[in-house]
Scaffold this motif. Structure first.
Motif, PDB file in Angstrom:
ATOM      1  N   ALA A 226      48.567  36.212  32.891  1.00 54.79           N
ATOM      2  CA  ALA A 226      49.238  37.513  32.956  1.00 54.79           C
ATOM      3  C   ALA A 226      48.198  38.619  32.818  1.00 54.79           C
TER       4      ALA A 226
ATOM      5  N   THR B  47      50.386  37.931  44.880  1.00 50.16           N
ATOM      6  CA  THR B  47      51.783  37.535  45.032  1.00 50.16           C
ATOM      7  C   THR B  47      51.998  36.092  44.586  1.00 50.16           C
ATOM      8  N   GLY B  48      53.008  35.883  43.753  1.00 54.72           N
ATOM      9  CA  GLY B  48      53.377  34.537  43.353  1.00 54.72           C
ATOM     10  C   GLY B  48      52.450  33.877  42.357  1.00 54.72           C
ATOM     11  N   THR B  49      51.521  34.630  41.795  1.00 55.43           N
ATOM     12  CA  THR B  49      50.571  34.044  40.845  1.00 55.43           C
ATOM     13  C   THR B  49      51.245  33.798  39.498  1.00 55.43           C
ATOM     14  N   THR B  50      51.087  32.589  38.974  1.00 53.51           N
ATOM     15  CA  THR B  50      51.657  32.227  37.679  1.00 53.51           C
ATOM     16  C   THR B  50      50.579  31.581  36.805  1.00 53.51           C
ATOM     17  N   GLY B  51      50.886  31.455  35.517  1.00 58.97           N
ATOM     18  CA  GLY B  51      49.989  30.775  34.592  1.00 58.97           C
ATOM     19  C   GLY B  51      49.104  31.703  33.799  1.00 58.97           C
TER      20      GLY B  51
ATOM     21  N   ALA C 101      44.354  31.134  40.220  1.00 57.88           N
ATOM     22  CA  ALA C 101      44.842  31.162  38.841  1.00 57.88           C
ATOM     23  C   ALA C 101      44.689  29.824  38.139  1.00 57.88           C
ATOM     24  N   GLU C 102      44.777  28.714  38.872  1.00 55.17           N
ATOM     25  CA  GLU C 102      44.662  27.403  38.229  1.00 55.17           C
ATOM     26  C   GLU C 102      43.251  27.118  37.741  1.00 55.17           C
TER      27      GLU C 102
ATOM     28  N   GLY D 118      48.489  33.729  44.683  1.00 54.87           N
ATOM     29  CA  GLY D 118      48.012  32.664  43.815  1.00 54.87           C
ATOM     30  C   GLY D 118      46.723  32.980  43.087  1.00 54.87           C
TER      31      GLY D 118
ATOM     32  N   LEU E  81      47.371  40.696  39.614  1.00 50.24           N
ATOM     33  CA  LEU E  81      47.797  39.386  40.106  1.00 50.24           C
ATOM     34  C   LEU E  81      48.210  39.482  41.567  1.00 50.24           C
TER      35      LEU E  81
END
Length: 320
Positions: free
Chosen positions: A87, A81-85, A112-113, A33, A79
């Motif tokens: 790149a 593991t599993g990090t989104t939002g 990441a948020e 994350g 990034l």
């Protein structure tokens, strides 16, 4: 050079700016994350001064070395593991999170948020002056519900949050009165203040009355609360460090006593706030105000400059 290590600003004891030094620490590895950001720049904030000096040691503890730095701009380089939002390769800005420090370094790993894309038109060094402006957006729009034509008073108008509040108040159609040092009056006028007043050359009673008061100083809250019109709103992002218990007690008591309560909050922005900030910049209502840029090795000088007072916007540190 060992690429597992990086430069970071540290301190081994509480004290003045002289306790800060540039050392080497392990380069962080992003957890699930999180995003690893190569830091391009960060700004100096009052919370870092309080932490470094030991004024909030009940929160920061006695384990050393400690880190400094709250906000940042830079590029995402890895990034978890599993990090989104975000790149790899994204130009981002953000904050490490309330009660956390560490952006004064070559790399930082951040949830990441707490990151968002920097507007394309902004240079990353100048952009480092703006993440704290999310506080001004929240204070004026969400907490005070500032409306066009209302009279807004900004205390500490030349500082990091204050200068953003002056710009936003002007952009949103308010009549803005800015309190600042005499040397900074032309600066706040250029930001959009309708009235720029030397805070040392006027008593609060001479200022008139206001629909909204935004306080970034923390002292004399009772006095400035009396300037509110019926239905007026006061928001403070600070409390009196010389009398913290009494100051916080007054803020709490105002919620149940008197005609207008004092709304207090501490900014802890996430991506939605930063995206909103980018919209304010793109729409032309907000621009970065950088007083001076320091290199990483002169972070102590940047702290010293902010403590001396008189900043016009933000002191920014560029990480080479």
């Amino acid at each position: 050079m060992d690429d597992r290590m990086m430069r970071a600003v540290l301190f081994d004891r509480y004290g003045g700016p002289e306790v800060l030094y540039t050392g080497r620490v392990p380069r962080p590895v992003p957890k699930a994350g999180e995003a690893l950001v190569r830091v391009r720049a960060f700004s100096i904030n009052g919370g870092e001064l309080a932490a470094r000096s030991g004024r909030v040691r009940l929160l920061t503890g006695r384990t050393f070395p400690q880190r400094t730095g709250l906000d940042l701009t830079g590029e995402v380089v890895a990034l978890g593991t599993g990090t989104t939002g975000v790149a790899v390769g994204d130009r981002v800005w953000g904050l490490v999170g309330r009660g956390t420090f560490g952006s004064a370094a070559e790399y930082v790993s951040v949830r990441a948020e707490r990151l968002a894309l920097v507007p394309d038109a902004l240079d990353l060094v100048a952009a480092a002056a703006l993440p704290v402006a999310t506080t001004a957006v929240t204070a004026l729009r969400d907490k005070a519900a500032l409306r066009p034509g209302e009279h807004l008073l900004v205390r500490g108008a030349a500082g990091g949050v204050g200068n953003a509040a002056v710009q936003l108040g002007h952009a949103w159609g308010a009549q803005v009165t800015a309190l600042a040092r005499a040397a900074n009056l032309d600066f706040v006028r250029a930001l959009g203040a309708d009235h720029a007043i030397d805070h040392k050359n006027v008593t609060p009673a001479e200022l008139g009355s206001f629909d909204v008061v935004l306080d970034t100083v923390g002292s004399d809250l009772r006095t400035f609360r009396r300037l509110l019109k019926p239905g007026g709103r006061m928001v403070t992002i600070a409390f009196d460090m010389a009398r913290p218990v009494a100051s916080l007690g007054y803020i709490a008591a105002s919620a149940v006593h008197g005609r207008n309560r004092v709304r207090a909050f501490s900014g802890n922005p996430e991506r939605a706030h930063l995206d909103d900030l980018a919209r304010q910049v793109t729409q032309g209502g907000l621009h970065p105000a950088v007083d001076k840029v320091f290199p990483l090795e002169e972070t102590a000088q940047a702290h010293r400059a902010l403590e001396a007072g008189g900043v016009r916007g933000k002191y920014v540190v560029e990480v080479g």
